[in-house]
Design an enzyme around this catalytic site. Structure first.
Site, PDB file in Angstrom:
ATOM      1  N   CYS A 278      -8.040 -44.368 -41.999  1.00 60.68           N
ATOM      2  CA  CYS A 278      -9.517 -44.984 -41.722  1.00 60.68           C
ATOM      3  C   CYS A 278     -10.165 -45.071 -42.831  1.00 60.68           C
ATOM      4  O   CYS A 278     -10.511 -46.433 -43.174  1.00 60.68           O
ATOM      5  CB  CYS A 278     -10.345 -44.027 -40.861  1.00 60.68           C
ATOM      6  SG  CYS A 278      -9.984 -43.825 -38.994  1.00 60.68           S
TER       7      CYS A 278
HETATM    8  N1  LIG Z   1      -7.734 -41.811 -35.558  1.00 56.34           N
HETATM    9  C1  LIG Z   1      -8.980 -41.738 -35.986  1.00 56.34           C
HETATM   10  O1  LIG Z   1      -9.029 -40.885 -36.651  1.00 56.34           O
HETATM   11  C2  LIG Z   1     -10.076 -42.702 -35.790  1.00 56.34           C
HETATM   12  C3  LIG Z   1     -11.387 -42.492 -36.181  1.00 56.34           C
HETATM   13  C4  LIG Z   1     -12.143 -43.148 -35.932  1.00 56.34           C
HETATM   14  C5  LIG Z   1     -12.007 -44.535 -35.413  1.00 56.34           C
HETATM   15  N2  LIG Z   1     -10.802 -44.875 -34.909  1.00 56.34           N
HETATM   16  C6  LIG Z   1     -10.257 -46.020 -34.332  1.00 56.34           C
HETATM   17  O2  LIG Z   1      -9.961 -45.936 -32.986  1.00 56.34           O
HETATM   18  C7  LIG Z   1      -9.089 -46.808 -32.555  1.00 56.34           C
HETATM   19  C8  LIG Z   1      -7.674 -46.026 -31.915  1.00 56.34           C
HETATM   20  O3  LIG Z   1      -7.292 -45.375 -33.017  1.00 56.34           O
HETATM   21  P1  LIG Z   1      -6.062 -44.326 -32.894  1.00 56.34           P
HETATM   22  O4  LIG Z   1      -6.044 -43.648 -34.078  1.00 56.34           O
HETATM   23  O5  LIG Z   1      -6.410 -43.459 -31.539  1.00 56.34           O
HETATM   24  O6  LIG Z   1      -4.987 -45.222 -32.518  1.00 56.34           O
HETATM   25  P2  LIG Z   1      -3.437 -44.721 -31.846  1.00 56.34           P
HETATM   26  O7  LIG Z   1      -2.523 -45.878 -32.488  1.00 56.34           O
HETATM   27  O8  LIG Z   1      -3.214 -43.176 -32.222  1.00 56.34           O
HETATM   28  O9  LIG Z   1      -3.573 -44.882 -30.364  1.00 56.34           O
HETATM   29  C9  LIG Z   1      -3.805 -46.112 -29.762  1.00 56.34           C
HETATM   30  C10 LIG Z   1      -3.171 -45.908 -28.073  1.00 56.34           C
HETATM   31  O10 LIG Z   1      -3.562 -46.892 -27.492  1.00 56.34           O
HETATM   32  C11 LIG Z   1      -2.464 -47.457 -26.863  1.00 56.34           C
HETATM   33  N3  LIG Z   1      -2.596 -48.996 -26.336  1.00 56.34           N
HETATM   34  C12 LIG Z   1      -2.287 -50.001 -27.300  1.00 56.34           C
HETATM   35  N4  LIG Z   1      -2.510 -51.019 -26.432  1.00 56.34           N
HETATM   36  C13 LIG Z   1      -2.811 -50.581 -25.102  1.00 56.34           C
HETATM   37  C14 LIG Z   1      -3.397 -51.372 -23.864  1.00 56.34           C
HETATM   38  N5  LIG Z   1      -3.254 -52.636 -23.751  1.00 56.34           N
HETATM   39  N6  LIG Z   1      -3.458 -50.607 -22.870  1.00 56.34           N
HETATM   40  C15 LIG Z   1      -3.591 -49.184 -23.137  1.00 56.34           C
HETATM   41  N7  LIG Z   1      -3.334 -48.815 -24.006  1.00 56.34           N
HETATM   42  C16 LIG Z   1      -2.888 -49.194 -25.208  1.00 56.34           C
HETATM   43  C17 LIG Z   1      -1.430 -47.071 -27.674  1.00 56.34           C
HETATM   44  O11 LIG Z   1       0.030 -46.727 -26.690  1.00 56.34           O
HETATM   45  C18 LIG Z   1      -1.694 -45.722 -28.100  1.00 56.34           C
HETATM   46  O12 LIG Z   1      -1.505 -44.534 -27.225  1.00 56.34           O
HETATM   47  C19 LIG Z   1      -8.722 -47.865 -33.745  1.00 56.34           C
HETATM   48  O13 LIG Z   1      -9.572 -48.757 -33.965  1.00 56.34           O
HETATM   49  C20 LIG Z   1      -9.060 -46.798 -34.885  1.00 56.34           C
HETATM   50  O14 LIG Z   1      -9.532 -47.494 -36.020  1.00 56.34           O
HETATM   51  C21 LIG Z   1      -9.806 -44.047 -35.154  1.00 56.34           C
END
Ligand SMILES: NC(=O)c1ccc[n+]([C@@H]2O[C@H](COP(=O)([O-])OP(=O)(O)OC[C@H]3O[C@@H](n4cnc5c(N)ncnc54)[C@H](O)[C@@H]3O)[C@@H](O)[C@H]2O)c1
Length: 452
Positions: A278
């Site tokens: 992030c």
């Molecule tokens: N990880 C963090 O600490 C954090 C913090 C703040 C914001 N975010 C934001 O949150 C969002 C998700 O991040 P994350 O780290 O959880 O991502 P990640 O890659 O760990 O998980 C995303 C999930 O979404 C699923 N996915 C993808 N396309 C899909 C679809 N069409 N239908 C259903 N599921 C689908 C994937 O299979 C995966 O399991 C991003 O935009 C990220 O920037 C993450």
């Protein structure tokens, strides 16, 4: 724990994307009494959640998943999940783009399918975008897709909010249950009220709720992370100054600095650069946004540039201490303790720089080895333990402040009678114990570092 005082009627929530953020959010909502349907494309994640098995490494997640099995199920059926819930959180990836923005290539198909499902649904539904997006995306891209595919008006026939979470990996569950504040960008007051009430049911504390329009919420999200990266970089600048100032110690300076309520103590430990999924990209995105609207991006760009120099400087220090044909042992590949995420971590970047210089590298991390193998496999020695890594190394670098590294056995360091060099980036060890047995370089301490 049961949902006791939820002042609205929301009981059923769907969470789309069961990754690093989505799985803990689904588990926390279920833990607080909501009935949750998790949705993911990935069969293995759906199956894991249904069996109470974590889809990601996150302390406390396993216990929550096991204790909430009757309130949390997962499926690939997004339309069904929309029909069976009143509120849907979207937490699918938004990969960074070359020019510094975020791609909506996973968000768009999800919104199209949600829109299709809303067309067939008579009850009002609230869609909550939680994935990180560039300012302007919710109003200009997400909302029109939902309206077009559903045939309904946003704010009247369905609600839309942009509501990012402020979590640190390794602490996600605590951060979700007890956040500093809640951020809601809302299409209309009714939608904002509803989401605020969902958070009231989720949070164990009573955080302030900042409510605003979409673009302000999107900008606030990027600003929080960019402010923190600036603060980290400031503390790192102080550390570099202290290293050249006899008698100076960055911890002494920053602990006093943090007492000023205008500044605060968090993220003020001068050490090495920030990394992870992030901080670097949110900082770059704010810079890209500023450039895109012809505003000044210098501060965010400088933070990124200074941060990227940190690991190069560390590599230089390590090289200057390395005997001919020596081995560098890197302790810590995850970008912070208590996570297995190695993305843009300083340990991983250091390994890559040293390898490019033809230097032999051994590595160890308590959780990040599997992910590191995807990047470093074949090029480094993957040690089995902290001790094994330290033992083969001439220069040891503690790049992540894992608890395990604080217990590095001194006896290991004196084995073979070789006087090792130990670079302690986070000052996790006691100089009085380790100083006499190794060449000990705690970063941020006066006159200890001799590099150009
Ligand atoms: N990880 C963090 O600490 C954090 C913090 C703040 C914001 N975010 C934001 O949150 C969002 C998700 O991040 P994350 O780290 O959880 O991502 P990640 O890659 O760990 O998980 C995303 C999930 O979404 C699923 N996915 C993808 N396309 C899909 C679809 N069409 N239908 C259903 N599921 C689908 C994937 O299979 C995966 O399991 C991003 O935009 C990220 O920037 C993450």
């Amino acid at each position: 724990m049961k949902l006791t005082e939820n002042p609205n009627s929301v009981r059923n929530i769907s969470v789309v994307g069961l990754g690093k953020l989505g799985a803990p959010l689904a588990a926390c909502l279920a833990h607080r009494g909501y009935q949750i349907t998790g949705v993911d494309l990935d069969d293995t994640k759906v199956q894991a959640i249904n069996e109470g098995i974590p889809t990601v490494f996150e302390p406390g997640l396993k216990e929550l998943l096991q204790s909430t099995r009757e309130r949390l199920s997962a499926t690939k059926d997004l339309e069904g999940a929309i029909h069976n819930s009143q509120v849907t959180f979207i937490l699918v990836p938004t990969p960074s783009e070359v020019q510094g923005g975020f791609s909506l290539r996973h968000v768009v198909p999800v919104c199209e399918r949600i829109g299709d499902a809303l067309r067939k649904k008579s009850d009002r539904h609230l869609v909550v975008l939680t994935s990180t997006v560039l300012p302007g995306s919710t109003a200009n891209e997400v909302m029109p897709i939902l309206e077009k595919r559903s045939g309904k008006r946003c704010g009247r026939e369905f609600g839309l909010c942009y509501s990012p979470e402020f979590v640190a990996l390794g602490n996600v569950i605590r951060d979700l249950l007890s956040p500093d504040f809640i951020l809601i960008g809302e299409s209309d007051p009714r939608s904002g009220d509803l989401l605020a009430s969902v958070y009231k049911g989720l949070c164990e504390n009573d955080p302030p709720v900042a409510r605003m329009n979409f673009v302000n919420a999107e900008l606030t999200k990027l600003s929080v992370n960019t402010f923190v990266t600036t603060k980290i970089t400031f503390a790192n600048m102080l550390a570099r100054i202290c290293e050249r100032l006899p008698g100076a110690n960055v911890d002494v300076v920053t602990s006093a600095l943090g007492l000023d309520s205008r500044i605060g103590a968090k993220y003020l430990k001068g050490a090495i650069g920030y990394g992870g999924p992030c901080f670097p990209r949110d900082n770059l995105a704010l810079a890209a946004l500023a450039r895109g609207v012809n505003a000044t991006a210098t501060l965010a760009e400088a933070t990124d540039s200074v941060n990227r120099q940190e690991v190069r400087r560390l590599a230089k220090l390590v090289q200057s201490k390395l005997p001919v044909n020596g081995v560098v042992g890197i302790l810590g590949l995850s970008y912070k303790p208590n996570t297995d995420v190695v993305e843009e971590s300083q340990g991983l970047l250091l390994a890559q720089i040293l390898l490019a210089e033809g230097i032999s590298v051994a590595v160890y991390d308590p959780a990040g080895m599997k992910n590191a193998r995807k990047v470093l496999d074949g090029s480094v020695v993957f040690a089995e333990s902290t001790e094994a890594c330290a033992q083969v190394a001439d220069v040891i670098v503690i790049a992540t402040a894992w608890e395990q590294f604080k217990r590095l056995p001194p006896a290991i360091l004196t084995r073979n009678n070789a006087r090792r060099v130990l670079v302690d980036c986070w000052r996790v060890l006691d100089a009085r114990t380790y100083g006499p047995i190794v060449e000990y370089f705690p970063l941020g301490v006066g006159t200890n570092v001799e590099i150009g």
